[in-house]
Design an enzyme around this catalytic site. Structure first.
Site, PDB file in Angstrom:
ATOM      1  N   SER A 124       0.907  -1.117  -0.014  1.00  0.00           N
ATOM      2  CA  SER A 124      -0.063   0.008   0.020  1.00  0.00           C
ATOM      3  C   SER A 124       0.870   1.316   0.057  1.00  0.00           C
ATOM      4  CB  SER A 124      -0.869   0.063   1.141  1.00  0.00           C
ATOM      5  OG  SER A 124      -0.133  -0.053   2.426  1.00  0.00           O
ATOM      6  N   HIS A 134      -5.190  -3.270  -2.790  1.00  0.00           N
ATOM      7  CA  HIS A 134      -4.968  -2.379  -4.110  1.00  0.00           C
ATOM      8  C   HIS A 134      -4.761  -3.119  -5.556  1.00  0.00           C
ATOM      9  CE1 HIS A 134      -4.025   1.056  -1.290  1.00  0.00           C
ATOM     10  NE2 HIS A 134      -3.814  -0.072  -0.241  1.00  0.00           N
ATOM     11  N   LYS A 185     -12.080   0.712  -2.658  1.00  0.00           N
ATOM     12  CA  LYS A 185     -10.671   1.215  -3.596  1.00  0.00           C
ATOM     13  C   LYS A 185     -11.128   1.258  -4.957  1.00  0.00           C
ATOM     14  CE  LYS A 185      -7.673   0.713   0.521  1.00  0.00           C
ATOM     15  NZ  LYS A 185      -6.919  -0.175   1.443  1.00  0.00           N
TER      16      LYS A 185
HETATM   17  C1  LIG Z   1      -7.190   0.034   2.945  1.00  0.00           C
HETATM   18  C2  LIG Z   1      -6.433  -1.390   3.161  1.00  0.00           C
HETATM   19  C3  LIG Z   1      -7.143  -2.446   3.887  1.00  0.00           C
HETATM   20  C4  LIG Z   1      -8.532  -2.180   4.692  1.00  0.00           C
HETATM   21  O1  LIG Z   1      -9.402  -2.159   3.833  1.00  0.00           O
HETATM   22  P1  LIG Z   1     -10.551  -1.245   4.186  1.00  0.00           P
HETATM   23  O2  LIG Z   1     -11.779  -1.770   3.654  1.00  0.00           O
HETATM   24  O3  LIG Z   1     -10.197   0.082   3.836  1.00  0.00           O
HETATM   25  O4  LIG Z   1     -10.975  -1.385   5.793  1.00  0.00           O
HETATM   26  C5  LIG Z   1      -6.531  -3.694   4.220  1.00  0.00           C
HETATM   27  N1  LIG Z   1      -5.203  -3.921   3.574  1.00  0.00           N
HETATM   28  C6  LIG Z   1      -4.656  -2.949   2.776  1.00  0.00           C
HETATM   29  C7  LIG Z   1      -3.482  -3.384   2.023  1.00  0.00           C
HETATM   30  C8  LIG Z   1      -5.240  -1.695   2.433  1.00  0.00           C
HETATM   31  O5  LIG Z   1      -4.604  -0.876   1.754  1.00  0.00           O
END
Ligand SMILES: *Cc1c(COP(=O)(O)O)cnc(C)c1O
Length: 385
Positions: free
Chosen positions: A178, A206, A237
C-alpha cells in the site's frame, strides 16, 4: 490516567510534527475535488478506476435504497443477510475464480476475522514487514507466534517456515504493497506454502479491479488457483464503494462464516451497497478501457518525471511513491503542491521506515493527461528549488 494526559501527549505529537489533521472534502471523490472553496487535483485517493462518482453506480445505489431501504437491521447470521449480499458473494466468487466468497464490512475487519478464525496460540503466522496495519493487528489478536520476514525476502521466509513446528501456518502478504506500490510474487509465495503445508492470505486491497485479466485481481495476474490461497479484496478502493470480500475454498468460507468474529458480531453493511457493488463488478469486468487509461497515465508520469535528488520507487501500479527522505522536506513539498492546486499526501515514519518520508502519489483512470502534466511540472520545479 488523568484527563490532562491527552493534552500533554498531543502537545508532544505536535512538537514532533506528527500531529495529523483532516481536510474536509465538499465534493464527491473524483480527479478534481473541492476543499475550503478551492478546486484541487486529487492524487491521494485509491479510486483507481474512477468509479466512486460514476453515474451508473450512483443510480444503482439509489435503486438499491428504493428496493432494500437503508439499513440491514441485523448481522448476517440473524436477519441481515439480504438478497443483494447473497448475489454479490456469488458474483465475486465466480469473478475471482474461487468456490465461494464471504462479504465483510471493511477490509480491516476481513483481515482480523480471517486470521483470528484460522489461528490460535499454538500456531504461527509469517508476515512481510511492510504489510498493512490490519494484518499486523490481526496477527497480534490471534495470539499466534509472529514471524516477520524482510520485505519480499523469500529466502528468509523459507527458513522461518522450515524451522517452525507449529501445527498451523499462515503466510500473509499485501499483494500490492500500500505504501510502496510493488507486487508480491504470489506464485512463489504459494509454492513455498505448498512445500511447507501452509496457507497464503493475499491482501489484494490495491490489486482487485486493477490487476489481472478484467481486473480479477493479483492472483489472476499470476494465474493462480489453489485451495491454499485465501484472496481478500476490498470494495472501497478500485471498486469505488465500500466493504471487502474473502474468496477461497468452500470449506474455508464455511469455517469463516461459523467462526470469524468480525463477520458474526457486526451489523451487515447496507444492502444498497451490495446492490451498487453488483454494478461495480460489471464495470470492472468491462473496464479494459479504464485500465488502459490508468496504464497510460502511469507511463506518462514515468516518461515526464526527470528527477535528480528524489527517487521514484520501483512501481508499475497506480501507487507511485516519491521518496524524498527527510520528513520536513516531504511535508514542505506536499504543502507547496497544495498551493499549486495539487493534492498529494506526505507519508512519514512510523507509517513508513525512518529516512524514507515520501509523497504517496496515486493515479487514476479519472485523471486526464493534463492533470499528470501539472503534477510532473510542479514536482520538477519544486525539486530544483
Ligand atoms: C485499505 C487497506 C485495507 C483495509 O481495507 P478497508 O476496506 O479500507 O478497511 C487492508 N489492507 C490493505 C493493504 C489496505 O490498503
Amino acid at each position: 490516567m488523568k484527563p490532562s494526559d491527552f493534552s500533554h501527549q498531543l502537545a508532544d505529537l505536535d512538537a514532533q510534527t506528527l500531529l495529523r489533521t483532516r481536510r474536509v472534502v465538499a465534493s464527491p471523490c473524483d480527479a478534481e475535488i473541492m476543499i475550503d472553496g478551492h478546486r484541487l487535483v486529487n492524487f491521494c485517493s485509491n479510486d483507481y478506476l474512477g468509479l466512486a462518482n460514476d453515474p451508473a453506480l450512483i443510480a444503482a445505489a439509489q435503486e438499491g435504497a428504493r428496493r432494500y431501504g437503508v439499513g440491514a437491521g441485523a448481522s448476517h447470521l440473524v436477519c441481515g443477510h439480504a438478497a443483494p449480499h447473497e448475489a454479490l458473494e456469488r458474483r465475486l466468487a465466480a469473478f475471482v475464480g474461487a468456490e465461494r466468497a464471504l462479504l465483510f464490512s471493511t477490509g480491516y475487519m476481513a483481515n482480523l476475522g480471517v486470521v483470528t478464525a484460522l489461528l490460535g496460540p499454538d500456531d504461527a503466522i509469517f508476515s512481510d514487514v511492510l504489510n498493512h496495519a490490519s494484518l499486523i493487528d490481526a496477527a497480534r489478536l490471534s495470539r499466534a507466534t509472529i514471524h516477520r520476514y524482510s520485505h519480499l525476502d523469500l529466502v528468509e521466509l523459507e527458513a522461518q517456515l522450515s524451522q517452525s513446528a507449529a501445527p498451523r501456518k499462515l503466510v500473509v502478504s499485501d499483494a500490492v504493497f500500500s505504501m510502496d506500490g510493488d507486487i508480491a510474487p504470489l506464485d512463489r509465495l504459494l509454492a513455498l506454502c505448498e512445500g511447507h503445508d501452509a496457507l497464503l492470505l493475499a491482501d489484494d486491497a490495491h490489486g482487485f479491479g486493477v490487476m489481472g485479466r478484467q481486473g480479477r485481481g493479483t492472483p489472476a495476474h499470476f494465474g493462480l488457483n489453489s485451495p491454499r490461497l485465501i484472496h481478500m479484496g476490498t470494495l472501497g478502493k478500485a471498486a469505488g464503494v465500500s466493504g471487502a470480500f474473502v474468496a477461497g475454498s468452500a470449506g474455508l468460507i464455511e469455517w469463516l462464516l461459523q467462526k470469524a468474529r468480525t463477520y458474526i458480531y457486526t451489523t451487515a453493511s447496507p444492502p444498497l451497497l451490495a446492490h451498487a457493488l453488483l454494478t461495480s463488478i460489471n464495470l470492472i469486468e468491462a473496464g479494459d478501457d479504464r485500465r488502459a487509461r490508468l496504464t497510460a497515465r502511469i507511463a506518462q508520469f514515468h516518461r515526464q518525471l526527470k528527477l535528480r535528488r528524489w527517487r521514484l520507487a520501483e512501481s508499475c501500479t497506480p501507487i507511485q511513491p516519491l521518496i524524498v527522505g527527510d520528513n520536513q522536506e516531504a511535508l514542505a513539498v506536499a504543502q507547496a503542491l497544495m498551493e499549486r492546486g495539487l493534492w498529494v499526501v506526505a507519508i512519514r515514519p512510523p507509517t513508513v521506515p525512518s529516512g524514507t518520508a515520501r509523497l504517496r502519489i496515486t493515479l487514476s483512470a479519472a485523471h486526464s493527461a493534463a492533470h499528470v502534466d501539472l503534477l510532473t511540472a510542479a514536482l520538477m520545479e519544486l525539486e530544483a528549488r
